[in-house]
Design an enzyme around this catalytic site. Structure first.
Site, PDB file in Angstrom:
ATOM      1  N   HIS A 260       2.008  -6.026   0.691  1.00  0.00           N
ATOM      2  CA  HIS A 260       2.795  -4.808   0.877  1.00  0.00           C
ATOM      3  C   HIS A 260       1.922  -3.565   0.913  1.00  0.00           C
ATOM      4  CE1 HIS A 260       5.854  -1.748   0.450  1.00  0.00           C
ATOM      5  NE2 HIS A 260       5.217  -1.281  -0.607  1.00  0.00           N
ATOM      6  N   CYS A 261       0.835  -3.543   0.160  1.00  0.00           N
ATOM      7  CA  CYS A 261       0.134  -2.280  -0.099  1.00  0.00           C
ATOM      8  C   CYS A 261      -0.804  -1.822   1.013  1.00  0.00           C
ATOM      9  CB  CYS A 261      -0.640  -2.390  -1.410  1.00  0.00           C
ATOM     10  SG  CYS A 261       0.414  -2.518  -2.867  1.00  0.00           S
TER      11      CYS A 261
END
Length: 418
Positions: A260-261
């Site tokens: 996600h990051c």
């Protein structure tokens, strides 16, 4: 039943947080909108690899952790943490709709004495400019009636040496009292708390961490493309450079960014920067390089088939090894394997996948590992449980984007590497 901490979002951040607080003696409520997920959690069944069911179940059975879909239960909690997804829109702009929806529900239940902490990764100013106005529309005042802070999640799925409990917690509040209240809460459960002067500083800290990785990965990805033209092994170069005991940090090339990051968070800052007439060219260039890697990797598969077997992508049977975004986990968020599979299929390849951690996704199933049955085996995620020497020995052609084949590749002319 009164709870010490309520966590909105029972995902990769929320469940590990719940475990850490519960193990510290706190009574924790997990709030999520998915009834099936809530029911499973209340049976002690975890969907998060970092929190095995064997660790979750005793905490549920003791009453330390409970899950619910009922937002009204928030009124009985002393602290409310927001740990929800912050994706990008199709236009690569911040999408805070999930957080905003939760805020609307929270505002209806906000009461005097509440501590609210946003953990979701976002752009500098979100806590003050987005969260605070919604909460103060209730008539309650921050720093007096309730406290508000930002504390970024720092979860690395699959990692055991640094966990939610042991990674230092960054905390920045709207007021000094907000910072102290949040620091006191986290300090009761995690090993170390680092206070900063504002939520903006905390928000930007999280983005810097991920931008640092994105930029350095882009550097080695670009170097890998140059090394192919030079006829130099990029993996050998990176390994050699890493022997320097100072001034160098090792990053490795790959087929693209996942999780996600790192693929998402840098764009939150580039978007915010434009509001101030500033263009983060370095960050955007890194994003461009990294997003191009699946396309570059498709071309390498094409070259390997063409030069190694006199075949084209069209009609070739290709086996992708690993579809999770990183080794030894099942997390597929933003996995570069998905884009690469799409590109190979668009070129006419017949693509199957094998992943011991991902038995099924999007209606497809992991096939048995039979390298000889395919025209080309493409290593996208290097799970440690796979025997890559055996793969090299049985496959017609191997394209290795993770250096998983290592020294076996040097002994075999059928191996192509990034």
């Amino acid at each position: 039943m009164k709870r010490d901490v309520a966590i909105i979002g029972a995902g990769y951040v929320g469940v590990p947080l719940a475990q850490v607080f519960a193990e510290a003696g706190k009574r924790v409520l997990l709030v999520d909108v998915l009834p099936g997920l809530v029911d499973a959690l209340n049976q002690g069944e975890s969907h998060i690899e970092n929190v095995p069911s064997g660790a979750l179940r005793p905490l549920v059975e003791s009453g330390a952790i409970e899950a619910t879909t009922d937002y009204d239960r928030l009124t009985g909690a002393d602290a409310i943490l927001i740990a929800l997804a912050t994706p990008l829109s199709k236009q690569r702009e911040p999408d805070l709709s999930i957080v905003r929806g939760a805020l609307d529900q929270l505002a209806k239940r906000l009461r005097k004495g509440h501590l609210v902490v946003l953990e979701s990764t976002t752009y500098p100013g979100t806590t003050r400019e987005v969260v605070l106005p919604v909460l103060e529309r209730t008539g309650l005042k921050v720093g007096m009636d309730f406290h508000l802070a930002f504390s970024p999640e720092r979860v690395d799925p699959g990692r055991t040496d640094w966990t939610t409990k042991t990674v230092p917690k960054i905390v920045g509040g709207i007021t000094e009292a907000c910072t102290e209240r949040a620091a006191e809460l986290y300090g009761s459960a995690v090993a170390d708390v680092h206070k900063v002067s504002s939520p903006e500083a905390a928000e930007l800290t999280k983005l810097l961490e991920n931008i640092f990785r994105s930029v350095n990965i882009a550097l080695v990805n670009e170097l890998a493309q140059l090394c192919e033209r030079l006829g130099v092994d990029v993996w050998e170069v990176v390994e050699a450079a890493a022997t320097k005991p100072f001034g160098f940090m090792s990053f490795q090339p790959g087929p693209g960014l996942g999780g996600h990051c790192i693929p998402i968070d840098p764009f939150y800052l580039t978007w915010k920067a434009r509001e101030y007439g500033f263009y983060t060219e370095f960050i955007e260039l890194a994003g461009k390089v990294n997003e191009n890697m699946p396309y570059y990797c498709r071309s390498l598969v094409s070259q390997a088939l063409n030069h190694g077997a006199e075949r084209s992508l069209k009609g070739s049977k290709v086996l992708v090894l690993g579809v999770a975004y990183k080794a030894d986990i099942a997390d597929m968020r933003e996995s570069p394997a998905l884009k690469l599979i799409e590109l190979l299929r668009n070129a006419g390849s017949k693509v199957s996948y094998h992943d011991p951690h991902v038995p099924e996704f999007n209606g497809e199933h992991s096939v048995p590992l039979d390298p000889a049955a395919y025209d080309c085996v493409v290593i996208v995620t290097a799970h440690s449980s796979l025997d890559y020497e055996d793969v090299v020995g049985r496959a017609k052609i191997v394209v290795d984007f993770r250096n998983a084949t290592g020294r076996a590749a040097a002994r075999n002319s059928n191996v192509w590497k990034l």
